[in-house]
Structure formats: C-alpha cells, structure tokens
Design an enzyme around this catalytic site. Structure first.
Site, PDB file in Angstrom:
ATOM      1  N   THR A 126      19.223  50.963  38.681  1.00 25.64           N
ATOM      2  CA  THR A 126      19.779  49.630  38.890  1.00 25.64           C
ATOM      3  C   THR A 126      18.701  48.619  39.276  1.00 25.64           C
ATOM      4  O   THR A 126      17.811  48.917  40.075  1.00 25.64           O
ATOM      5  CB  THR A 126      20.857  49.681  39.994  1.00 25.64           C
ATOM      6  OG1 THR A 126      21.789  50.716  39.660  1.00 25.64           O
ATOM      7  CG2 THR A 126      21.588  48.361  40.127  1.00 25.64           C
ATOM      8  N   GLU A 127      18.827  47.435  38.700  1.00 20.34           N
ATOM      9  CA  GLU A 127      17.913  46.330  39.031  1.00 20.34           C
ATOM     10  C   GLU A 127      18.738  45.132  39.478  1.00 20.34           C
ATOM     11  O   GLU A 127      19.929  45.062  39.178  1.00 20.34           O
ATOM     12  CB  GLU A 127      17.075  45.955  37.802  1.00 20.34           C
ATOM     13  CG  GLU A 127      16.225  47.112  37.321  1.00 20.34           C
ATOM     14  CD  GLU A 127      15.209  46.703  36.267  1.00 20.34           C
ATOM     15  OE1 GLU A 127      15.136  45.501  35.920  1.00 20.34           O
ATOM     16  OE2 GLU A 127      14.484  47.599  35.819  1.00 20.34           O
ATOM     17  N   SER A 132      25.793  47.184  35.745  1.00 16.48           N
ATOM     18  CA  SER A 132      26.646  47.820  34.723  1.00 16.48           C
ATOM     19  C   SER A 132      25.924  47.831  33.379  1.00 16.48           C
ATOM     20  O   SER A 132      26.021  48.777  32.608  1.00 16.48           O
ATOM     21  CB  SER A 132      27.962  47.046  34.583  1.00 16.48           C
ATOM     22  OG  SER A 132      28.638  47.007  35.809  1.00 16.48           O
ATOM     23  N   ARG A 266      51.439  61.565  67.069  1.00 13.71           N
ATOM     24  CA  ARG A 266      51.882  60.241  67.509  1.00 13.71           C
ATOM     25  C   ARG A 266      53.409  60.190  67.682  1.00 13.71           C
ATOM     26  O   ARG A 266      54.148  60.463  66.735  1.00 13.71           O
ATOM     27  CB  ARG A 266      51.438  59.195  66.472  1.00 13.71           C
ATOM     28  CG  ARG A 266      51.886  57.789  66.758  1.00 13.71           C
ATOM     29  CD  ARG A 266      51.233  57.250  68.015  1.00 13.71           C
ATOM     30  NE  ARG A 266      51.551  55.841  68.230  1.00 13.71           N
ATOM     31  CZ  ARG A 266      51.272  55.206  69.358  1.00 13.71           C
ATOM     32  NH1 ARG A 266      50.698  55.848  70.373  1.00 13.71           N
ATOM     33  NH2 ARG A 266      51.567  53.933  69.495  1.00 13.71           N
ATOM     34  N   GLY A 337      48.311  53.248  62.545  1.00 13.73           N
ATOM     35  CA  GLY A 337      48.620  52.009  63.245  1.00 13.73           C
ATOM     36  C   GLY A 337      47.349  51.311  63.705  1.00 13.73           C
ATOM     37  O   GLY A 337      46.306  51.395  63.048  1.00 13.73           O
ATOM     38  N   GLY A 338      47.410  50.638  64.850  1.00 17.42           N
ATOM     39  CA  GLY A 338      46.269  49.884  65.373  1.00 17.42           C
ATOM     40  C   GLY A 338      45.076  50.773  65.702  1.00 17.42           C
ATOM     41  O   GLY A 338      43.922  50.342  65.619  1.00 17.42           O
ATOM     42  N   GLU A 361      27.434  54.618  40.452  1.00 17.95           N
ATOM     43  CA  GLU A 361      27.437  55.412  39.211  1.00 17.95           C
ATOM     44  C   GLU A 361      28.476  54.895  38.221  1.00 17.95           C
ATOM     45  O   GLU A 361      29.116  55.663  37.507  1.00 17.95           O
ATOM     46  CB  GLU A 361      27.638  56.898  39.507  1.00 17.95           C
ATOM     47  CG  GLU A 361      26.486  57.405  40.356  1.00 17.95           C
ATOM     48  CD  GLU A 361      26.103  58.835  40.086  1.00 17.95           C
ATOM     49  OE1 GLU A 361      26.356  59.337  38.992  1.00 17.95           O
ATOM     50  OE2 GLU A 361      25.530  59.427  41.003  1.00 17.95           O
TER      51      GLU A 361
HETATM   52  C1  LIG Z   1      25.424  52.219  48.293  1.00 18.26           C
HETATM   53  C2  LIG Z   1      24.949  52.196  46.884  1.00 18.26           C
HETATM   54  C3  LIG Z   1      24.094  53.200  46.416  1.00 18.26           C
HETATM   55  C4  LIG Z   1      23.597  53.145  45.115  1.00 18.26           C
HETATM   56  N1  LIG Z   1      22.683  54.096  44.708  1.00 18.26           N
HETATM   57  C5  LIG Z   1      22.063  53.941  43.508  1.00 18.26           C
HETATM   58  C6  LIG Z   1      20.993  54.794  43.123  1.00 18.26           C
HETATM   59  O1  LIG Z   1      20.635  55.737  43.829  1.00 18.26           O
HETATM   60  N2  LIG Z   1      20.359  54.560  41.945  1.00 18.26           N
HETATM   61  C7  LIG Z   1      20.725  53.534  41.117  1.00 18.26           C
HETATM   62  O2  LIG Z   1      20.103  53.363  40.081  1.00 18.26           O
HETATM   63  N3  LIG Z   1      21.753  52.714  41.451  1.00 18.26           N
HETATM   64  C8  LIG Z   1      22.422  52.883  42.617  1.00 18.26           C
HETATM   65  N4  LIG Z   1      23.454  52.046  42.970  1.00 18.26           N
HETATM   66  C9  LIG Z   1      23.814  50.954  42.070  1.00 18.26           C
HETATM   67  C10 LIG Z   1      25.185  51.074  41.413  1.00 18.26           C
HETATM   68  O3  LIG Z   1      25.182  52.081  40.442  1.00 18.26           O
HETATM   69  C11 LIG Z   1      25.534  49.697  40.866  1.00 18.26           C
HETATM   70  O4  LIG Z   1      25.814  48.859  41.984  1.00 18.26           O
HETATM   71  C12 LIG Z   1      26.704  49.709  39.922  1.00 18.26           C
HETATM   72  O5  LIG Z   1      26.361  50.351  38.713  1.00 18.26           O
HETATM   73  C13 LIG Z   1      27.230  48.296  39.602  1.00 18.26           C
HETATM   74  O6  LIG Z   1      26.209  47.437  39.237  1.00 18.26           O
HETATM   75  P1  LIG Z   1      26.117  45.995  39.954  1.00 18.26           P
HETATM   76  O7  LIG Z   1      26.166  46.237  41.406  1.00 18.26           O
HETATM   77  O8  LIG Z   1      24.953  45.274  39.403  1.00 18.26           O
HETATM   78  O9  LIG Z   1      27.450  45.262  39.533  1.00 18.26           O
HETATM   79  P2  LIG Z   1      27.707  44.385  38.201  1.00 18.26           P
HETATM   80  O10 LIG Z   1      27.298  45.170  37.011  1.00 18.26           O
HETATM   81  O11 LIG Z   1      27.116  43.042  38.394  1.00 18.26           O
HETATM   82  O12 LIG Z   1      29.275  44.272  38.213  1.00 18.26           O
HETATM   83  C14 LIG Z   1      29.999  43.260  38.911  1.00 18.26           C
HETATM   84  C15 LIG Z   1      31.453  43.324  38.450  1.00 18.26           C
HETATM   85  O13 LIG Z   1      31.526  42.978  37.047  1.00 18.26           O
HETATM   86  C16 LIG Z   1      32.220  43.991  36.359  1.00 18.26           C
HETATM   87  N5  LIG Z   1      31.702  44.115  34.992  1.00 18.26           N
HETATM   88  C17 LIG Z   1      30.406  44.163  34.584  1.00 18.26           C
HETATM   89  N6  LIG Z   1      30.343  44.294  33.256  1.00 18.26           N
HETATM   90  C18 LIG Z   1      31.633  44.338  32.806  1.00 18.26           C
HETATM   91  C19 LIG Z   1      32.239  44.464  31.513  1.00 18.26           C
HETATM   92  N7  LIG Z   1      31.495  44.610  30.390  1.00 18.26           N
HETATM   93  N8  LIG Z   1      33.580  44.458  31.420  1.00 18.26           N
HETATM   94  C20 LIG Z   1      34.347  44.349  32.543  1.00 18.26           C
HETATM   95  N9  LIG Z   1      33.835  44.212  33.781  1.00 18.26           N
HETATM   96  C21 LIG Z   1      32.499  44.225  33.901  1.00 18.26           C
HETATM   97  C22 LIG Z   1      31.960  45.267  37.164  1.00 18.26           C
HETATM   98  O14 LIG Z   1      32.927  46.273  36.870  1.00 18.26           O
HETATM   99  C23 LIG Z   1      32.050  44.723  38.578  1.00 18.26           C
HETATM  100  O15 LIG Z   1      33.397  44.632  38.966  1.00 18.26           O
HETATM  101  C24 LIG Z   1      24.013  52.121  44.244  1.00 18.26           C
HETATM  102  C25 LIG Z   1      24.907  51.140  44.697  1.00 18.26           C
HETATM  103  C26 LIG Z   1      25.370  51.176  45.995  1.00 18.26           C
HETATM  104  C27 LIG Z   1      26.297  50.084  46.456  1.00 18.26           C
END
Ligand SMILES: Cc1cc2nc3c(=O)[nH]c(=O)nc-3n(C[C@H](O)[C@H](O)[C@H](O)COP(=O)(O)OP(=O)(O)OC[C@H]3O[C@@H](n4cnc5c(N)ncnc54)[C@H](O)[C@@H]3O)c2cc1C
Length: 377
Positions: A126-127, A132, A266, A337-338, A361
């Site tokens: 991820t960058e 996605s 409870r 509950g609370g 993922e």
């Molecule tokens: C705690 C944590 C640990 C992680 N660990 C790793 C790791 O070890 N290695 C790694 O590489 N990554 C890691 N990730 C990254 C993770 O896989 C990504 O956050 C995830 O794939 C979503 O990408 P994004 O956050 O850029 O969201 P985005 O891709 O920007 O998505 C934002 C929203 O748009 C929606 N969306 C995007 N494209 C479409 C489409 N074509 N159609 C419909 N809806 C769409 C998505 O479903 C989402 O609801 C981690 C993330 C977290 C939060």
C-alpha cells in the site's frame, strides 16, 4: 464427506486456546492501553512453533497446513487481535512471499529466522496514493551498477518497525508498467521507518509509514522474476485473505463468548438478562452466523491445502467474516449495556479492533470485485 477436524487440528486449537487464555488474556488490555508491541508474547508464540505454521520444516517452520494456521489465528483473535495480526501479517505477508517466490539462496538466508519467530518480516504494497488500486504504485526502483536504487513511500505497513523486524518485501516499478518485488533489509541506508502510527484498534501491533530515498539494495534482492510483482502480490493477498477471514471468525467468536458469559451474570428485573427471550435470540443469531462463517473459512483453507483454486472462496470468507464480525461485536457490546463502553471491559477493545477487518487486505468492496470477477462478471 467428513466434517470432523483431525486430531492434529484439534490439538492446535487446544494448544493455542490454552496459551491465549493463560498468557495473552491477562495482559491484552494493558498492551492495548499502552500501545505496546507484545515482544514477550511473540517470543513465547515462537517457542510454541507458531510463527511459521505453514512453512516447511526444512526452513525452520512447523510444516503445518493452511487449516492449522487458520485455526491458530482464529483462536488468537478470540482473545486478542493485536497479537493475532502480528502473527498473521508476519506469516502470510512477511514470510510467504519469500517462501513462494524466493530462490534457494534467499530462502536459506531469510526463512529459518522468520519461520522460527526470531525475526519478523513485513510486506509493503500500500502507498499513500495506491490502496485498493494497488497496481497504481509509484515507488520506483532503478537498476544501477548492480544495485536497485529505490525511491518512494509505503503506508500502513504491519510489523515493519519492530526491534526484531528483519526486512520488508516491497512492490516497486522497475520499468514502464513493470512491477517487481524487492527485499529491503531493515537498517539499509535510505530506508526510513516512521514512528508507530496511532490507530483506532490493533493498538499493540506495529504499523508504520516507510520512505525510500535513494535506498540501494543488491541486485540479487529481486524476489522472483522481474516484472512478475503484480501477479505475485495478487497471489499473496489471496492467501492472506484466509488469515484475515480467520481473524473475523475469531473476533466474532470472542465477542460472542464475552456476551454469552455477561448475559448470564448480569441481573435486571430480578433475573439474569440471558433469561429474556430477546437476549436469547440475539445470542442464537450470533451462534448461527458464526457457524456459517466457520464453514466458509475452513473450506477456503481446505481448498488451498488441496492445491485447488481458492481465490473466490478466500474472498467470500473474508467478506462474510468482516461483515459478520461487525454485526456480532456490535450486538455483543449492546448486551453489555453501559459497561461495554468502558475500557476495562474487553468487549470495548474487540469493538475497536473489528473495523479494520473490513479494510485491510482489501476492503469489502474489493472482495466483492474479486468475487464478481471469479463469477465471470
Ligand atoms: C492497520 C492496518 C494495517 C495494514 N497493513 C498493511 C500491510 O502490512 N501491508 C500493506 O501493503 N498494506 C497494509 N494495509 C493497507 C490496507 O490493505 C489498505 O488500507 C486497504 O487495501 C485499502 O486501501 P486504502 O486505505 O488506500 O483505501 P482506498 O483504496 O482509498 O479506499 C477508500 C474507499 O473507497 C472504496 N473503493 C476504492 N476503489 C473502489 C472501487 N473500484 N469500487 C468501489 N469502491 C471502491 C474502498 O472500498 C473504500 O471504502 C493496512 C491497513 C491498516 C489500516
């Protein structure tokens, strides 16, 4: 057809369950509150041989199957998600790329320490601008004088910055429309790891931003064939989804366990709340869905173990358990509950830890995209 688990699978469930109850449950709240990485617990899990369950014994792993691994992750998450994701990300994302795509030399160099849990590994896909749409990666690597020189950034990378992290495997553009995987050892000059990111949940797990500024690694750190990085990470994610699905299952089961117990303790209106039919129905609905989820997760793992196609089933299991764990943890907290809103009740941590299961993922939408593609749409 035999739906019974083997003695070996039952044994791994019992072993992990006992360990999680005895060693993790007493400290999980504190680790979460202090955002503290569970080094001692990781060392004990390594002692039990659970840091490389699906890695062959010749490389220092347990030589177990995917189902054993899924059961272990389910049982860990039933008690604590931070520990579970540490093991799951290390195994599925950190270690598997090296096992699946590494040459003999790379496997001998990296796997023994990783599979035995002496060291951890991470996977950086991820960058900031490519989540996605992981194929939109901008991190570049250029081959200069026998070295890959890397420039770019990764975000949200699990296990990348612990004291025992050995390396991260990253995807990088190595040419026009050409993605390859590269192994970057921790400590390489030009590889900068951020402070731990502050998160809603998984607070005791390690999540970092990575930046590569003229970071040079030897040419032989290319993992697998040049230009195959896209296919490789899709394969890694298919397998990784089974472990996140196992986390969804385990989190739902753990939330149910807490609600079930609390409902009997409870008292309101002079009776335990579990004697009210409305409460019983909620627990009954949870139990039904958890059983259905278990079927999906174990089947995806079993298909992988049979070396049959499993991408669709893994995405189905991940999607279903992500949404199921959301429903279950929500109702389980309401049944508290609370008190459920108070930090000393484990259910509040489960509630915070759940959400990322529908994001990491591949989000729910991405799972639906994978499933639709597999359905031929
Ligand atoms: C705690 C944590 C640990 C992680 N660990 C790793 C790791 O070890 N290695 C790694 O590489 N990554 C890691 N990730 C990254 C993770 O896989 C990504 O956050 C995830 O794939 C979503 O990408 P994004 O956050 O850029 O969201 P985005 O891709 O920007 O998505 C934002 C929203 O748009 C929606 N969306 C995007 N494209 C479409 C489409 N074509 N159609 C419909 N809806 C769409 C998505 O479903 C989402 O609801 C981690 C993330 C977290 C939060």
């Amino acid at each position: 057809m035999n739906l019974d688990l083997s003695e070996e699978h039952e044994l791994i469930r019992r072993t992990v369950r006992e360990f999680a109850l005895e060693r993790i449950a007493p400290v999980a709240e504190e680790l979460d509150r202090e955002h503290r990485f569970p080094y001692e617990i990781v060392a004990e899990i390594a002692e039990l041989g659970l840091m490389g369950i699906p890695v062959p014994e010749e490389f220092g792993g347990a030589g177990g199957d995917t189902l054993s691994y899924a059961i272990a992750i389910e049982e860990l998450t039933r008690i604590d998600s931070s520990v579970a994701i540490t093991v799951a990300a290390h195994t599925s994302l950190g270690t598997m790329p090296l096992l699946l795509f590494g040459n003999e030399e790379q496997k001998r160099a990296w796997l023994p320490d990783l599979a035995s849990g002496k060291k951890l590994a991470a996977f950086g896909l991820t960058e900031p601008g490519a989540g996605s749409d992981a194929g939109a990666s901008r991190t570049r690597a250029e081959l200069r004088d026998g070295e890959w020189v890397i420039d770019g950034a990764k975000i949200f990378i699990t296990n990348a910055g612990t004291d025992i992290t050995a390396c991260v495997t990253i995807t990088a553009l190595t040419g026009e429309d050409e993605i390859s995987n590269l192994i970057v050892p921790n400590g390489t000059s030009g590889y900068v790891i951020s402070a731990p990111m502050r998160k809603l949940g998984w607070r005791a797990s390690d999540t970092r931003e990575l930046s590569f500024q003229g970071c040079a690694v030897p040419e032989c750190n290319l993992l697998g064939e040049r230009g195959r990085g896209f296919q490789q990470f899709l394969e890694i994610l298919d397998g990784g989804r089974i472990s996140i699905a196992a986390m969804g299952l385990g989190l739902a089961q753990g939330a149910y366990d807490l609600a079930y117990e609390y409902a009997q303790e409870r008292q309101q209106f002079g009776k335990p709340i579990s004697s009210f039919q409305a409460v019983q129905f909620q627990l009954a609905d949870m139990a039904v869905e958890i059983e259905a989820a278990r079927g999906l997760v174990y089947r995806a793992a079993w298909l992988k173990d049979q070396e049959r196609p499993f991408a669709k089933e893994a995405a189905m299991a991940k999607l279903y358990t992500g949404e199921l764990s959301n429903r279950v943890v929500n109702h389980a907290l309401e049944l508290h509950g609370g008190y459920g809103f108070m930090e000393e009740y484990a259910i509040s941590r489960f509630y915070r830890d759940q959400k990322v299961l529908e994001i990491g993922e591949g989000t729910n939408e991405v799972q639906r995209m994978v499933i639709a593609k597999q359905l031929g749409l």
